[in-house]
Design an enzyme around this catalytic site. Sequence first.
Site, PDB file in Angstrom:
ATOM      1  N   ASP A  46       0.850  -1.205   0.000  1.00 62.50           N
ATOM      2  CA  ASP A  46       0.000   0.000   0.000  1.00 62.50           C
ATOM      3  C   ASP A  46       0.884   1.253   0.000  1.00 62.50           C
ATOM      4  O   ASP A  46       0.387   2.380  -0.090  1.00 62.50           O
ATOM      5  CB  ASP A  46      -1.015  -0.007   1.151  1.00 62.50           C
ATOM      6  CG  ASP A  46      -0.368   0.035   2.529  1.00 62.50           C
ATOM      7  OD1 ASP A  46       0.876  -0.064   2.621  1.00 62.50           O
ATOM      8  OD2 ASP A  46      -1.112   0.170   3.517  1.00 62.50           O
ATOM      9  N   SER A  47       2.210   1.055   0.018  1.00 61.70           N
ATOM     10  CA  SER A  47       3.136   2.171  -0.226  1.00 61.70           C
ATOM     11  C   SER A  47       2.901   2.753  -1.620  1.00 61.70           C
ATOM     12  O   SER A  47       3.428   3.821  -1.941  1.00 61.70           O
ATOM     13  CB  SER A  47       4.592   1.708  -0.082  1.00 61.70           C
ATOM     14  OG  SER A  47       4.821   0.500  -0.782  1.00 61.70           O
ATOM     15  N   ASP A  85      -1.249  -6.377  -0.269  1.00 60.76           N
ATOM     16  CA  ASP A  85      -1.146  -5.706   1.026  1.00 60.76           C
ATOM     17  C   ASP A  85      -2.518  -5.120   1.364  1.00 60.76           C
ATOM     18  O   ASP A  85      -3.023  -4.260   0.631  1.00 60.76           O
ATOM     19  CB  ASP A  85      -0.101  -4.582   0.872  1.00 60.76           C
ATOM     20  CG  ASP A  85       0.382  -4.058   2.200  1.00 60.76           C
ATOM     21  OD1 ASP A  85       0.140  -4.704   3.233  1.00 60.76           O
ATOM     22  OD2 ASP A  85       1.036  -2.992   2.196  1.00 60.76           O
ATOM     23  N   LYS A 115      -0.850  -9.636   3.139  1.00 68.71           N
ATOM     24  CA  LYS A 115      -0.167  -9.140   4.350  1.00 68.71           C
ATOM     25  C   LYS A 115      -1.104  -8.164   5.035  1.00 68.71           C
ATOM     26  O   LYS A 115      -1.842  -7.433   4.352  1.00 68.71           O
ATOM     27  CB  LYS A 115       1.137  -8.430   3.947  1.00 68.71           C
ATOM     28  CG  LYS A 115       1.780  -7.631   5.057  1.00 68.71           C
ATOM     29  CD  LYS A 115       3.150  -7.111   4.675  1.00 68.71           C
ATOM     30  CE  LYS A 115       3.139  -5.710   4.096  1.00 68.71           C
ATOM     31  NZ  LYS A 115       2.507  -4.689   4.924  1.00 68.71           N
ATOM     32  N   GLU A 117      -1.288  -5.434   8.659  1.00 60.91           N
ATOM     33  CA  GLU A 117      -0.518  -4.808   9.738  1.00 60.91           C
ATOM     34  C   GLU A 117      -1.154  -5.105  11.093  1.00 60.91           C
ATOM     35  O   GLU A 117      -2.389  -5.112  11.213  1.00 60.91           O
ATOM     36  CB  GLU A 117      -0.467  -3.281   9.526  1.00 60.91           C
ATOM     37  CG  GLU A 117       0.335  -2.894   8.308  1.00 60.91           C
ATOM     38  CD  GLU A 117       0.484  -1.381   8.134  1.00 60.91           C
ATOM     39  OE1 GLU A 117       0.101  -0.624   9.058  1.00 60.91           O
ATOM     40  OE2 GLU A 117       0.975  -0.969   7.083  1.00 60.91           O
ATOM     41  N   GLU A 184       9.213  -4.295  10.667  1.00 61.09           N
ATOM     42  CA  GLU A 184       9.628  -3.015  10.072  1.00 61.09           C
ATOM     43  C   GLU A 184      10.236  -2.122  11.148  1.00 61.09           C
ATOM     44  O   GLU A 184       9.607  -1.865  12.195  1.00 61.09           O
ATOM     45  CB  GLU A 184       8.419  -2.313   9.409  1.00 61.09           C
ATOM     46  CG  GLU A 184       8.817  -0.959   8.821  1.00 61.09           C
ATOM     47  CD  GLU A 184       7.803  -0.347   7.874  1.00 61.09           C
ATOM     48  OE1 GLU A 184       6.801  -1.006   7.534  1.00 61.09           O
ATOM     49  OE2 GLU A 184       8.034   0.810   7.478  1.00 61.09           O
TER      50      GLU A 184
HETATM   51  O1  KIV Z   1       3.284  -1.035   1.615  1.00 63.55           O
HETATM   52  C1  KIV Z   1       4.447  -1.396   1.781  1.00 63.55           C
HETATM   53  O2  KIV Z   1       5.303  -1.283   0.893  1.00 63.55           O
HETATM   54  C2  KIV Z   1       4.789  -1.958   3.065  1.00 63.55           C
HETATM   55  C3  KIV Z   1       6.224  -1.895   3.440  1.00 63.55           C
HETATM   56  C4  KIV Z   1       6.560  -0.531   3.934  1.00 63.55           C
HETATM   57  C5  KIV Z   1       6.536  -2.875   4.458  1.00 63.55           C
HETATM   58  O3  KIV Z   1       3.945  -2.366   3.786  1.00 63.55           O
END
Ligand code: KIV
Length: 284
Positions: A46-47, A85, A115, A117, A184
Site C-alpha cells: 500500500d506504499s 497488502d 499481508k 498490519e 519493520e
Molecule cells: O506497503 C508497503 O510497501 C509496506 C512496506 C513498507 C513494508 O507495507
Amino acid sequence: MAKKKMIHDFYRMKEAGEKITWLTCYDFPTAQFEEAAGVDMILVGDSMGMCVYGYESTVPVTMDQCMVHCEAVRRGAPNTFVMGDMPFMSYHKSDADAVVNAGRFLKEAGVDAIKLEGGKRVISRIQAILDAGIVVCGHIGLTPQSSGQLGGHKAQGRTAESAQLVIEDALAIEEAGAHMILLEAVPPEVTAFITRKLSIPVLSIGAGLECDGQLLIVSDMIGQFQAFTPKFVKKYANVSEIITDAMKQYCEEVRSGSFPADEHCYHMLKGEDQKFKEMIKKYE
Ligand code: KIV
C-alpha cells in the site's frame, strides 16, 4: 526460467539459512524486471499510495486501487510469489470484512498471499483469513497505517519494554498460524531474537541482517521516490536522474529540430512520392 517459489520453499530457505529476497512492485514493467532479476517474492504494497499516487501516507489507498496494481504485477511476474497488502480499513471493521477483502486479492488479482498490519490486536482477523485457506503474512514493528498512534514513522522496540511488545506480537502471530512475519524498523537485536525463536520465516525492512530475508520499496532502491528516504534504504540506482536527463535531452532536440531524424520517419513507398506531388497540386 526458475520455478515459482511457494510458501514451503520459504520454509525450506529459512531452515537452510538461504536469504529470501523481496521487493515491492506496483506495475507491469517493473514486475517483469523483478522476475528477470530473480526476486523471490513481490509485495504490491500500500506504499503505492506515496510511490504511485503521490498521497502523503498509505491511509487513502483503496481495495480497488490494490486490485488494479496487483493484477498488473501478476501479469508482469507470472512465475514469482506475489503478495497483496491489505489497505487501511479493509480489515479493521470485522473478521467477515477481512475475509471478503483478503479473498478479493486472490479471486480478482490472482496473488499468492496477503499481508496485514498489526499483532495481537488483529489475531482474530488473521485466524479468519487463514480459515479461508489464504496464506498470511503479519506485519509488526513500525506499522505505517497506524503511525498516528505510534507517534509518527518511528522505529519500534528501541527500549526493553517496547521490544517486549514487538516480541509478544510476533509470538501471537505465529501461534495464530500465520505463514510469515515482516518486521519493520526494529533494532537488529530484537529481530535476531524473534528470528531464532520463530519457526516461520521472519523478513526485515529496516530491521537488520539477522533474519530470513529482506524487503525494500522498489521506488526507494532504484532512486525513483523523491519525497524522503528512510535511514534503512540503500539506493542501488538513480533512475530519477536518468529519466530526467532523457526528458531534458528530448525537449532540447525537439526545440532545436534535431528530433525526429530521418531514421524515425515513415517515407512514402517507392514511386508514390511522384504521384503524391501531382496529387497535392490541386490543393495549392
Ligand atoms: O506497503 C508497503 O510497501 C509496506 C512496506 C513498507 C513494508 O507495507
